[in-house]
Scaffold this motif. Sequence first.
Motif, PDB file in Angstrom:
ATOM      1  N   ASN A  77      65.948  -8.429 -59.491  1.00 14.01           N
ATOM      2  CA  ASN A  77      64.715  -8.143 -58.744  1.00 14.01           C
ATOM      3  C   ASN A  77      64.126  -6.763 -59.023  1.00 14.01           C
ATOM      4  N   LYS A  78      65.009  -5.748 -59.152  1.00 12.25           N
ATOM      5  CA  LYS A  78      64.549  -4.360 -59.298  1.00 12.25           C
ATOM      6  C   LYS A  78      65.414  -3.638 -60.327  1.00 12.25           C
ATOM      7  N   PRO A  79      65.294  -4.019 -61.590  1.00 14.50           N
ATOM      8  CA  PRO A  79      66.165  -3.452 -62.632  1.00 14.50           C
ATOM      9  C   PRO A  79      65.959  -1.958 -62.881  1.00 14.50           C
ATOM     10  N   ALA A 185      61.582 -13.215 -48.387  1.00 14.47           N
ATOM     11  CA  ALA A 185      60.818 -14.252 -49.083  1.00 14.47           C
ATOM     12  C   ALA A 185      60.460 -13.805 -50.495  1.00 14.47           C
ATOM     13  N   GLU A 186      60.276 -12.513 -50.666  1.00 15.61           N
ATOM     14  CA  GLU A 186      59.987 -11.949 -51.987  1.00 15.61           C
ATOM     15  C   GLU A 186      61.205 -12.021 -52.899  1.00 15.61           C
ATOM     16  N   ASP A 191      68.402 -13.160 -54.537  1.00 22.64           N
ATOM     17  CA  ASP A 191      69.357 -13.434 -53.469  1.00 22.64           C
ATOM     18  C   ASP A 191      70.177 -14.692 -53.763  1.00 22.64           C
ATOM     19  N   ILE A 192      69.530 -15.698 -54.333  1.00 16.75           N
ATOM     20  CA  ILE A 192      70.259 -16.914 -54.722  1.00 16.75           C
ATOM     21  C   ILE A 192      71.301 -16.577 -55.790  1.00 16.75           C
ATOM     22  N   ALA A 193      70.896 -15.745 -56.739  1.00 15.09           N
ATOM     23  CA  ALA A 193      71.815 -15.358 -57.817  1.00 15.09           C
ATOM     24  C   ALA A 193      73.011 -14.585 -57.264  1.00 15.09           C
ATOM     25  N   ILE A 196      73.360 -14.736 -51.600  1.00 14.81           N
ATOM     26  CA  ILE A 196      72.972 -14.226 -50.288  1.00 14.81           C
ATOM     27  C   ILE A 196      72.178 -15.312 -49.570  1.00 14.81           C
ATOM     28  N   VAL A 197      72.595 -15.660 -48.363  1.00 11.74           N
ATOM     29  CA  VAL A 197      71.912 -16.705 -47.594  1.00 11.74           C
ATOM     30  C   VAL A 197      70.966 -16.045 -46.597  1.00 11.74           C
ATOM     31  N   THR A 198      69.696 -16.024 -46.935  1.00 11.25           N
ATOM     32  CA  THR A 198      68.691 -15.427 -46.065  1.00 11.25           C
ATOM     33  C   THR A 198      67.876 -16.521 -45.380  1.00 11.25           C
TER      34      THR A 198
END
Length: 287
Positions: A77-79, A185-186, A191-193, A196-198
């Motif tokens: 997401n934020k490399p 949501a962003e 998170d899936i990778a 993380i269950v949001t």
Amino acid sequence: MNKLTRFQLMKRLTAFFLLTRPLNVLIAMVSIFIGAFITGTISPLINVLLASLSGGFIAAGANAINDYFDVETDRINKPYRPIAARIITMREGGLFSMVLFSIGVILGLLVNWLAFVVAVFSSMLLYWYSARLKRTVLWGNLSVSLITSLAFIYGGIAVNRLGLALIPAVFSFFYHLGREIIKDAEDIAGDIADRIVTLPIEFGKRKALLLATGIYIFLIGLTIVPYALNIFGIYYLIIVVAIVNAVVVFALFSMWRDMTPNNLSRLSVILKLNMFAGLAAIYCGKF
């Protein structure tokens, strides 16, 4: 020291600075100061300044440890984040966060015993949030919202007027809760990778954003109450309606028109900057 070595040193020092997320740190410090100011006094000033610095260091430690635990997600997401970009090692980031937390707690002790208790509690909760809670449905969002609202309470504690800091604390709780859900949501892909269950992953993006919308609509109504009860004056109402709530409404409309990660990221930044307008409204509300 040759030019290349100086460049490398500056690059690493800059990376450590960015690891703390200085804008978030500044918001925390200003929130604590405002939390004291709206009680009607900033005396003793030394306590307010110490509390603000304490909160700033704790926020910096929290941001650093968050990057430590989120390194795999950030690489998606934020490399560009310092640890994800391998400018700072995980060990360095972890140790740096512990130093920042420790300084924050020590400064809290210099304010008074209740500030010390809040500083210790906040530091432990922020660590637990990054290590575990943010990977659970909604509990992570609630934890962040609670911590941000504690910034105002911390300011009230510094001047021994806890009760009067509760209004901005409540506003802060709901504002950050809505924003945290939008951020989740962003970040769905990362998170899936990272397993993380949001809220958006568990119930879907649309339902999560619907909840965020409901929270913000409730908050918009809630922001009018202090003016209606003559707690804050007309300057508060003008800033809240013309800027704070207007930006929130814009963000909600934009969010439903475009739910892509890029737009949600843009709106998250806009909502973060809008916090300064909220702080200004509360500050001006005393006049």
